[in-house]
Design a protein around this motif. Structure first.
Motif, PDB file in Angstrom:
ATOM      1  N   LEU A 117       1.894   9.479  -5.870  1.00 31.56           N
ATOM      2  CA  LEU A 117       2.382  10.818  -5.532  1.00 31.56           C
ATOM      3  C   LEU A 117       3.593  11.244  -6.356  1.00 31.56           C
ATOM      4  O   LEU A 117       3.993  12.398  -6.305  1.00 31.56           O
ATOM      5  CB  LEU A 117       2.742  10.882  -4.044  1.00 31.56           C
ATOM      6  N   THR A 118       4.174  10.317  -7.101  1.00 27.61           N
ATOM      7  CA  THR A 118       5.368  10.616  -7.895  1.00 27.61           C
ATOM      8  C   THR A 118       4.964  11.364  -9.154  1.00 27.61           C
ATOM      9  O   THR A 118       4.114  10.892  -9.912  1.00 27.61           O
ATOM     10  CB  THR A 118       6.106   9.314  -8.254  1.00 27.61           C
ATOM     11  N   PRO A 119       5.565  12.548  -9.379  1.00 31.61           N
ATOM     12  CA  PRO A 119       5.153  13.373 -10.524  1.00 31.61           C
ATOM     13  C   PRO A 119       5.255  12.676 -11.878  1.00 31.61           C
ATOM     14  O   PRO A 119       4.460  12.929 -12.763  1.00 31.61           O
ATOM     15  CB  PRO A 119       6.102  14.567 -10.469  1.00 31.61           C
ATOM     16  N   ASP A 120       6.216  11.765 -12.056  1.00 32.52           N
ATOM     17  CA  ASP A 120       6.385  11.094 -13.342  1.00 32.52           C
ATOM     18  C   ASP A 120       5.456   9.909 -13.518  1.00 32.52           C
ATOM     19  O   ASP A 120       5.436   9.275 -14.551  1.00 32.52           O
ATOM     20  CB  ASP A 120       7.834  10.620 -13.505  1.00 32.52           C
ATOM     21  N   SER A 121       4.674   9.614 -12.499  1.00 33.16           N
ATOM     22  CA  SER A 121       3.767   8.472 -12.548  1.00 33.16           C
ATOM     23  C   SER A 121       2.601   8.772 -13.487  1.00 33.16           C
ATOM     24  O   SER A 121       2.042   9.861 -13.471  1.00 33.16           O
ATOM     25  CB  SER A 121       3.234   8.186 -11.143  1.00 33.16           C
ATOM     26  N   LEU A 169       0.841  -1.199   0.000  1.00 31.04           N
ATOM     27  CA  LEU A 169       0.000   0.000   0.000  1.00 31.04           C
ATOM     28  C   LEU A 169       0.874   1.247   0.000  1.00 31.04           C
ATOM     29  O   LEU A 169       0.612   2.200  -0.741  1.00 31.04           O
ATOM     30  CB  LEU A 169      -0.950   0.009   1.194  1.00 31.04           C
ATOM     31  N   ARG A 170       1.922   1.234   0.801  1.00 32.49           N
ATOM     32  CA  ARG A 170       2.868   2.358   0.832  1.00 32.49           C
ATOM     33  C   ARG A 170       3.465   2.588  -0.562  1.00 32.49           C
ATOM     34  O   ARG A 170       3.542   3.713  -1.036  1.00 32.49           O
ATOM     35  CB  ARG A 170       3.957   2.064   1.867  1.00 32.49           C
ATOM     36  N   ASN A 171       3.878   1.516  -1.227  1.00 27.45           N
ATOM     37  CA  ASN A 171       4.470   1.640  -2.560  1.00 27.45           C
ATOM     38  C   ASN A 171       3.469   2.197  -3.567  1.00 27.45           C
ATOM     39  O   ASN A 171       3.820   3.022  -4.419  1.00 27.45           O
ATOM     40  CB  ASN A 171       5.007   0.289  -3.034  1.00 27.45           C
TER      41      ASN A 171
END
Length: 115
Positions: free
Chosen positions: A95-99, A87-89
């Protein structure tokens, strides 16, 4: 971060920092259960686009971390479990901008044009 929902770069950085630290935490199982509940709230806040709930979940997660003092007779500590780590991953990925699933400025402008 999606500024349309009132999120800012600082909130994203705070969330990423505590999520990064979480992978290294060692705590008693009841504390991990609390962390799992907070991660669920964080996930719900992201899904709902609710910056207030997101900030509250990040703050609660920061407070829920391990304590330095261990009481005599305290339960043994463990590292993060696989379900919590997954879940953390997933949250870090969101939240990662490149995601591809992360909110982008283009999404924000497209939403405005659709109105």
């Amino acid at each position: 971060m999606d500024r349309q929902h009132g999120w800012d770069d600082r909130l994203a950085r705070d969330a990423m920092a505590v999520l990064g630290d979480l992978a290294l935490w060692e705590m008693a199982p009841p504390r991990w259960a609390n962390v799992a509940r907070i991660l669920d709230r964080l996930d719900s806040a992201l899904t709902a686009g609710d910056p207030v709930a997101l900030r509250e979940a990040v703050t609660d997660l920061e407070i829920a971390g391990p304590v330095r003092l261990t009481l005599i007779g305290a339960r043994p500590v463990t590292g993060v479990s696989q379900p919590i780590l997954e879940l953390r991953n997933a949250l870090v990925h969101r939240l990662t901008p490149d995601s591809p699933t992360a909110p982008t400025p283009e999404d924000d402008s497209a939403d405005r044009q659709a109105r």
